[in-house]
Scaffold this motif. Structure first.
Motif, mmCIF file in Angstrom:
data_model
loop_
_atom_site.group_PDB
_atom_site.id
_atom_site.type_symbol
_atom_site.label_atom_id
_atom_site.label_comp_id
_atom_site.label_asym_id
_atom_site.label_seq_id
_atom_site.Cartn_x
_atom_site.Cartn_y
_atom_site.Cartn_z
ATOM 1 N N SER A 67 47.819 94.891 32.723
ATOM 2 C CA SER A 67 48.219 95.547 31.493
ATOM 3 C C SER A 67 47.098 95.468 30.445
ATOM 4 N N LEU A 68 46.531 94.268 30.266
ATOM 5 C CA LEU A 68 45.454 94.119 29.291
ATOM 6 C C LEU A 68 44.180 94.818 29.772
ATOM 7 N N GLY A 69 43.920 94.767 31.085
ATOM 8 C CA GLY A 69 42.760 95.465 31.640
ATOM 9 C C GLY A 69 42.847 96.958 31.377
ATOM 10 N N ASP A 70 44.027 97.534 31.574
ATOM 11 C CA ASP A 70 44.234 98.962 31.303
ATOM 12 C C ASP A 70 43.958 99.270 29.835
ATOM 13 N N ARG A 71 44.463 98.406 28.961
ATOM 14 C CA ARG A 71 44.250 98.640 27.525
ATOM 15 C C ARG A 71 42.764 98.552 27.182
ATOM 16 N N ALA A 72 42.075 97.526 27.730
ATOM 17 C CA ALA A 72 40.638 97.387 27.463
ATOM 18 C C ALA A 72 39.885 98.600 28.022
ATOM 19 N N GLY A 73 40.328 99.103 29.170
ATOM 20 C CA GLY A 73 39.711 100.293 29.761
ATOM 21 C C GLY A 73 39.798 101.486 28.820
ATOM 22 N N ARG A 74 40.959 101.639 28.179
ATOM 23 C CA ARG A 74 41.136 102.752 27.231
ATOM 24 C C ARG A 74 40.316 102.525 25.964
ATOM 25 N N GLU A 75 40.473 101.333 25.370
ATOM 26 C CA GLU A 75 39.848 101.058 24.068
ATOM 27 C C GLU A 75 38.323 101.088 24.152
ATOM 28 N N LEU A 76 37.789 100.679 25.310
ATOM 29 C CA LEU A 76 36.330 100.595 25.435
ATOM 30 C C LEU A 76 35.770 101.706 26.324
ATOM 31 N N ALA A 77 36.581 102.755 26.536
ATOM 32 C CA ALA A 77 36.127 103.953 27.262
ATOM 33 C C ALA A 77 35.583 103.643 28.654
ATOM 34 N N ARG A 78 36.272 102.768 29.373
ATOM 35 C CA ARG A 78 35.856 102.433 30.743
ATOM 36 C C ARG A 78 36.646 103.226 31.785
ATOM 37 N N GLY A 79 37.610 104.030 31.357
ATOM 38 C CA GLY A 79 38.403 104.842 32.288
ATOM 39 C C GLY A 79 39.436 104.019 33.032
ATOM 40 N N ASP A 80 39.978 104.594 34.107
ATOM 41 C CA ASP A 80 40.971 103.881 34.914
ATOM 42 C C ASP A 80 40.329 102.664 35.566
ATOM 43 N N ILE A 81 41.094 101.577 35.666
ATOM 44 C CA ILE A 81 40.535 100.304 36.133
ATOM 45 C C ILE A 81 40.623 100.188 37.659
ATOM 46 N N ASP A 82 39.485 99.861 38.281
ATOM 47 C CA ASP A 82 39.439 99.674 39.734
ATOM 48 C C ASP A 82 39.527 98.201 40.133
ATOM 49 N N ARG A 83 39.006 97.341 39.263
ATOM 50 C CA ARG A 83 38.904 95.929 39.657
ATOM 51 C C ARG A 83 38.845 95.033 38.426
ATOM 52 N N ILE A 84 39.516 93.888 38.522
ATOM 53 C CA ILE A 84 39.418 92.860 37.483
ATOM 54 C C ILE A 84 39.052 91.551 38.178
ATOM 55 N N MET A 85 38.040 90.870 37.662
ATOM 56 C CA MET A 85 37.619 89.610 38.279
ATOM 57 C C MET A 85 37.560 88.524 37.211
ATOM 58 N N ILE A 86 38.145 87.383 37.541
ATOM 59 C CA ILE A 86 38.034 86.216 36.674
ATOM 60 C C ILE A 86 37.366 85.114 37.473
ATOM 61 N N GLN A 87 36.258 84.617 36.940
ATOM 62 C CA GLN A 87 35.523 83.566 37.645
ATOM 63 C C GLN A 87 35.646 82.276 36.872
ATOM 64 N N GLY A 88 36.301 81.294 37.487
ATOM 65 C CA GLY A 88 36.456 79.995 36.850
ATOM 66 C C GLY A 88 35.648 78.946 37.593
ATOM 67 N N GLU A 89 35.581 77.758 37.019
ATOM 68 C CA GLU A 89 34.825 76.674 37.660
ATOM 69 C C GLU A 89 35.393 76.323 39.028
ATOM 70 N N ARG A 90 36.724 76.571 39.200
ATOM 71 C CA ARG A 90 37.340 76.190 40.472
ATOM 72 C C ARG A 90 37.705 77.402 41.333
ATOM 73 N N GLY A 91 37.104 78.554 41.034
ATOM 74 C CA GLY A 91 37.296 79.699 41.918
ATOM 75 C C GLY A 91 37.560 81.005 41.207
ATOM 76 N N TYR A 92 37.735 82.038 42.011
ATOM 77 C CA TYR A 92 37.894 83.400 41.519
ATOM 78 C C TYR A 92 39.338 83.892 41.640
ATOM 79 N N VAL A 93 39.718 84.778 40.727
ATOM 80 C CA VAL A 93 40.861 85.671 40.923
ATOM 81 C C VAL A 93 40.282 87.077 40.894
ATOM 82 N N ILE A 94 40.540 87.876 41.926
ATOM 83 C CA ILE A 94 40.031 89.248 41.961
ATOM 84 C C ILE A 94 41.197 90.185 42.233
ATOM 85 N N MET A 95 41.371 91.177 41.360
ATOM 86 C CA MET A 95 42.442 92.154 41.516
ATOM 87 C C MET A 95 41.826 93.521 41.741
ATOM 88 N N THR A 96 42.323 94.239 42.744
ATOM 89 C CA THR A 96 41.764 95.541 43.110
ATOM 90 C C THR A 96 42.912 96.519 43.306
#
Lengths: 120, 120
Positions: B55-84
Protein backbone atom coordinates in the motif's frame (compact mmCIF):
# COMPACT_ATOMS: atom_id res chain seq x y z
CA UNK A 1 29.97 25.34 5.37
CA UNK A 2 28.72 21.87 6.19
CA UNK A 3 25.59 22.31 4.04
CA UNK A 4 27.81 22.94 1.03
CA UNK A 5 29.70 19.71 1.72
CA UNK A 6 26.47 17.70 1.86
CA UNK A 7 25.34 19.35 -1.35
CA UNK A 8 28.63 18.54 -3.05
CA UNK A 9 28.41 14.83 -2.17
CA UNK A 10 24.84 14.68 -3.53
CA UNK A 11 25.77 16.48 -6.74
CA UNK A 12 28.78 14.19 -7.20
CA UNK A 13 26.47 11.20 -6.75
CA UNK A 14 24.01 12.49 -9.37
CA UNK A 15 26.95 13.22 -11.68
CA UNK A 16 28.61 9.80 -11.18
CA UNK A 17 25.95 8.01 -13.19
CA UNK A 18 23.42 9.21 -15.75
CA UNK A 19 21.01 6.74 -14.13
CA UNK A 20 20.70 8.74 -10.88
CA UNK A 21 18.00 11.35 -11.37
CA UNK A 22 17.79 12.88 -7.90
CA UNK A 23 19.22 12.53 -4.40
CA UNK A 24 18.48 13.92 -0.96
CA UNK A 25 19.82 13.56 2.57
CA UNK A 26 16.91 13.30 4.97
CA UNK A 27 16.72 13.12 8.76
CA UNK A 28 15.05 10.01 10.22
CA UNK A 29 11.92 12.09 10.88
CA UNK A 30 11.63 13.12 7.23
CA UNK A 31 13.15 16.61 7.20
CA UNK A 32 15.43 17.51 4.30
CA UNK A 33 19.05 18.16 5.33
CA UNK A 34 20.33 18.71 1.77
CA UNK A 35 19.06 17.83 -1.68
CA UNK A 36 20.02 17.72 -5.35
CA UNK A 37 16.63 17.31 -7.00
CA UNK A 38 15.45 18.29 -10.49
CA UNK A 39 12.92 21.15 -10.48
CA UNK A 40 9.99 18.80 -11.18
CA UNK A 41 10.59 16.83 -7.96
CA UNK A 42 9.00 18.27 -4.82
CA UNK A 43 11.38 18.26 -1.85
CA UNK A 44 8.66 17.94 0.78
CA UNK A 45 7.10 15.01 -1.01
CA UNK A 46 10.46 13.16 -1.09
CA UNK A 47 10.93 13.87 2.62
CA UNK A 48 7.44 12.72 3.56
CA UNK A 49 7.60 9.51 1.51
CA UNK A 50 11.09 8.73 2.86
CA UNK A 51 9.92 9.14 6.46
CA UNK A 52 6.83 6.97 5.88
CA UNK A 53 8.87 4.22 4.18
CA UNK A 54 11.55 4.33 6.88
CA UNK A 55 8.96 3.99 9.59
CA UNK A 56 7.18 1.06 7.95
CA UNK A 57 10.51 -0.52 6.94
CA UNK A 58 11.63 -0.40 10.59
CA UNK A 59 8.39 -2.02 11.68
CA UNK A 60 8.67 -4.75 9.02
CA UNK A 61 12.28 -5.29 10.11
CA UNK A 62 11.10 -5.94 13.68
CA UNK A 63 7.99 -8.00 12.84
CA UNK A 64 9.82 -10.22 10.35
CA UNK A 65 13.08 -10.51 12.32
CA UNK A 66 15.22 -8.70 9.72
CA UNK A 67 17.01 -6.54 12.30
CA UNK A 68 17.98 -2.90 11.74
CA UNK A 69 17.24 -1.71 8.21
CA UNK A 70 20.15 -0.81 5.91
CA UNK A 71 18.30 -0.24 2.65
CA UNK A 72 14.81 0.06 1.19
CA UNK A 73 14.26 -0.19 -2.56
CA UNK A 74 11.08 0.38 -4.53
CA UNK A 75 11.19 -0.56 -8.19
CA UNK A 76 8.44 0.85 -10.38
CA UNK A 77 7.83 0.79 -14.12
CA UNK A 78 9.20 4.31 -14.35
CA UNK A 79 12.18 3.97 -12.05
CA UNK A 80 13.61 3.26 -8.62
CA UNK A 81 13.51 4.85 -5.20
CA UNK A 82 16.42 3.63 -3.06
CA UNK A 83 16.91 4.64 0.57
CA UNK A 84 20.15 3.85 2.42
CA UNK A 85 21.18 4.62 6.00
CA UNK A 86 23.71 7.47 6.27
CA UNK A 87 24.86 7.14 9.86
CA UNK A 88 22.40 6.67 12.72
CA UNK A 89 20.27 9.74 12.19
CA UNK A 90 19.79 10.24 8.47
CA UNK A 91 18.98 8.45 5.26
CA UNK A 92 20.14 9.02 1.70
CA UNK A 93 17.20 8.77 -0.73
CA UNK A 94 17.88 8.57 -4.44
CA UNK A 95 15.67 8.20 -7.50
CA UNK A 96 17.04 6.35 -10.52
CA UNK A 97 15.94 5.51 -14.05
CA UNK A 98 14.05 2.26 -14.79
CA UNK A 99 16.93 0.62 -16.66
CA UNK A 100 19.58 1.61 -14.10
CA UNK A 101 22.38 -0.87 -13.43
CA UNK A 102 21.67 -1.76 -9.81
CA UNK A 103 25.14 -3.08 -8.92
CA UNK A 104 26.78 0.16 -10.00
CA UNK A 105 24.18 2.37 -8.34
CA UNK A 106 24.38 0.46 -5.04
CA UNK A 107 28.16 0.98 -5.06
CA UNK A 108 27.90 4.73 -5.75
CA UNK A 109 25.18 5.11 -3.10
CA UNK A 110 27.22 3.21 -0.52
CA UNK A 111 30.22 5.51 -1.04
CA UNK A 112 28.07 8.63 -0.89
CA UNK A 113 26.28 7.41 2.25
CA UNK A 114 29.65 6.79 3.96
CA UNK A 115 30.89 10.26 2.97
CA UNK A 116 27.67 11.87 4.26
CA UNK A 117 27.76 9.90 7.52
CA UNK A 118 31.26 11.26 8.19
CA UNK A 119 30.02 14.84 7.68
CA UNK A 120 26.95 14.46 9.93
CA UNK B 1 -5.73 -28.91 -6.86
CA UNK B 2 -4.63 -25.38 -7.59
CA UNK B 3 -3.50 -24.81 -3.99
CA UNK B 4 -1.10 -27.73 -4.35
CA UNK B 5 0.37 -26.14 -7.48
CA UNK B 6 0.97 -22.82 -5.69
CA UNK B 7 2.54 -24.70 -2.80
CA UNK B 8 4.81 -26.64 -5.15
CA UNK B 9 6.11 -23.46 -6.83
CA UNK B 10 6.86 -21.91 -3.41
CA UNK B 11 8.62 -25.04 -2.15
CA UNK B 12 10.65 -25.24 -5.38
CA UNK B 13 11.65 -21.60 -4.88
CA UNK B 14 12.76 -22.23 -1.27
CA UNK B 15 14.63 -25.32 -2.45
CA UNK B 16 16.34 -23.56 -5.40
CA UNK B 17 18.64 -21.61 -3.13
CA UNK B 18 19.75 -22.11 0.45
CA UNK B 19 19.50 -18.31 0.78
CA UNK B 20 15.68 -18.27 0.52
CA UNK B 21 14.28 -18.85 4.01
CA UNK B 22 10.56 -18.45 3.41
CA UNK B 23 8.06 -17.57 0.69
CA UNK B 24 4.37 -16.78 0.46
CA UNK B 25 1.84 -15.83 -2.20
CA UNK B 26 -0.37 -13.04 -0.90
CA UNK B 27 -3.39 -11.27 -2.34
CA UNK B 28 -3.08 -7.49 -2.81
CA UNK B 29 -5.17 -6.99 0.33
CA UNK B 30 -2.80 -9.05 2.45
CA UNK B 31 -4.51 -12.45 2.64
CA UNK B 32 -2.34 -15.54 2.30
CA UNK B 33 -3.08 -17.62 -0.83
CA UNK B 34 -0.30 -20.16 -0.22
CA UNK B 35 2.87 -20.21 1.85
CA UNK B 36 6.06 -22.15 2.51
CA UNK B 37 7.21 -20.66 5.79
CA UNK B 38 9.37 -22.11 8.55
CA UNK B 39 7.46 -22.78 11.77
CA UNK B 40 8.95 -19.71 13.52
CA UNK B 41 7.48 -17.30 10.93
CA UNK B 42 3.90 -16.21 11.55
CA UNK B 43 1.77 -16.34 8.39
CA UNK B 44 -0.57 -13.52 9.43
CA UNK B 45 2.34 -11.25 10.24
CA UNK B 46 3.87 -11.81 6.78
CA UNK B 47 0.48 -11.08 5.19
CA UNK B 48 -0.09 -7.92 7.20
CA UNK B 49 3.39 -6.51 6.60
CA UNK B 50 3.17 -7.34 2.88
CA UNK B 51 -0.16 -5.53 2.54
CA UNK B 52 1.13 -2.48 4.44
CA UNK B 53 4.31 -2.30 2.34
CA UNK B 54 2.38 -2.77 -0.91
CA UNK B 55 0.00 0.00 0.00
CA UNK B 56 2.76 2.46 0.94
CA UNK B 57 4.89 1.35 -2.03
CA UNK B 58 1.98 2.11 -4.38
CA UNK B 59 1.56 5.54 -2.82
CA UNK B 60 5.30 6.29 -3.08
CA UNK B 61 5.17 5.11 -6.71
CA UNK B 62 2.45 7.67 -7.44
CA UNK B 63 3.88 10.56 -5.39
CA UNK B 64 7.40 10.14 -6.78
CA UNK B 65 6.36 9.32 -10.37
CA UNK B 66 7.78 5.79 -10.34
CA UNK B 67 4.68 4.23 -11.98
CA UNK B 68 3.22 0.85 -11.07
CA UNK B 69 5.37 -1.03 -8.56
CA UNK B 70 7.15 -4.23 -9.65
CA UNK B 71 9.27 -4.93 -6.59
CA UNK B 72 9.85 -3.80 -3.01
CA UNK B 73 13.00 -4.83 -1.15
CA UNK B 74 13.90 -4.28 2.47
CA UNK B 75 17.44 -5.14 3.49
CA UNK B 76 18.08 -5.53 7.19
CA UNK B 77 21.11 -6.64 9.17
CA UNK B 78 19.51 -10.07 9.58
CA UNK B 79 18.21 -10.54 6.05
CA UNK B 80 15.98 -9.44 3.21
CA UNK B 81 12.26 -9.15 2.57
CA UNK B 82 11.56 -9.01 -1.18
CA UNK B 83 8.08 -8.55 -2.63
CA UNK B 84 7.41 -9.02 -6.35
CA UNK B 85 4.17 -8.71 -8.32
CA UNK B 86 2.69 -12.07 -9.35
CA UNK B 87 0.07 -11.04 -11.89
CA UNK B 88 -2.32 -8.17 -11.21
CA UNK B 89 -3.87 -9.42 -7.99
CA UNK B 90 -1.16 -11.00 -5.90
CA UNK B 91 2.36 -10.56 -4.67
CA UNK B 92 5.13 -13.06 -3.96
CA UNK B 93 6.88 -12.23 -0.67
CA UNK B 94 10.13 -13.96 0.19
CA UNK B 95 12.56 -13.71 3.07
CA UNK B 96 16.24 -14.35 2.42
CA UNK B 97 19.49 -14.57 4.39
CA UNK B 98 21.64 -11.45 4.92
CA UNK B 99 24.46 -12.62 2.64
CA UNK B 100 22.15 -13.79 -0.16
CA UNK B 101 23.33 -13.29 -3.74
CA UNK B 102 20.76 -10.78 -4.97
CA UNK B 103 21.21 -11.39 -8.71
CA UNK B 104 20.50 -15.09 -8.30
CA UNK B 105 17.58 -14.56 -5.94
CA UNK B 106 15.96 -11.94 -8.21
CA UNK B 107 16.16 -14.44 -11.08
CA UNK B 108 14.63 -17.30 -9.06
CA UNK B 109 11.88 -14.99 -7.76
CA UNK B 110 11.07 -13.70 -11.24
CA UNK B 111 10.61 -17.24 -12.55
CA UNK B 112 8.47 -18.26 -9.58
CA UNK B 113 6.34 -15.10 -9.88
CA UNK B 114 5.72 -15.84 -13.55
CA UNK B 115 4.76 -19.45 -12.79
CA UNK B 116 2.39 -18.30 -10.00
CA UNK B 117 0.83 -15.59 -12.19
CA UNK B 118 -0.05 -18.27 -14.77
CA UNK B 119 -1.76 -20.37 -12.10
CA UNK B 120 -3.78 -17.49 -10.65
Amino acid sequence: MRTDSFQQVLEDLNGASADVEASALISNDGLIIASALPTNVDEDRVGAMSAALLSLGDRAGRELARGDIDRIMIQGERGYVIMTSAGEEAVLTIMAKPNAKLGLIFLDIKRAAEALAKLL
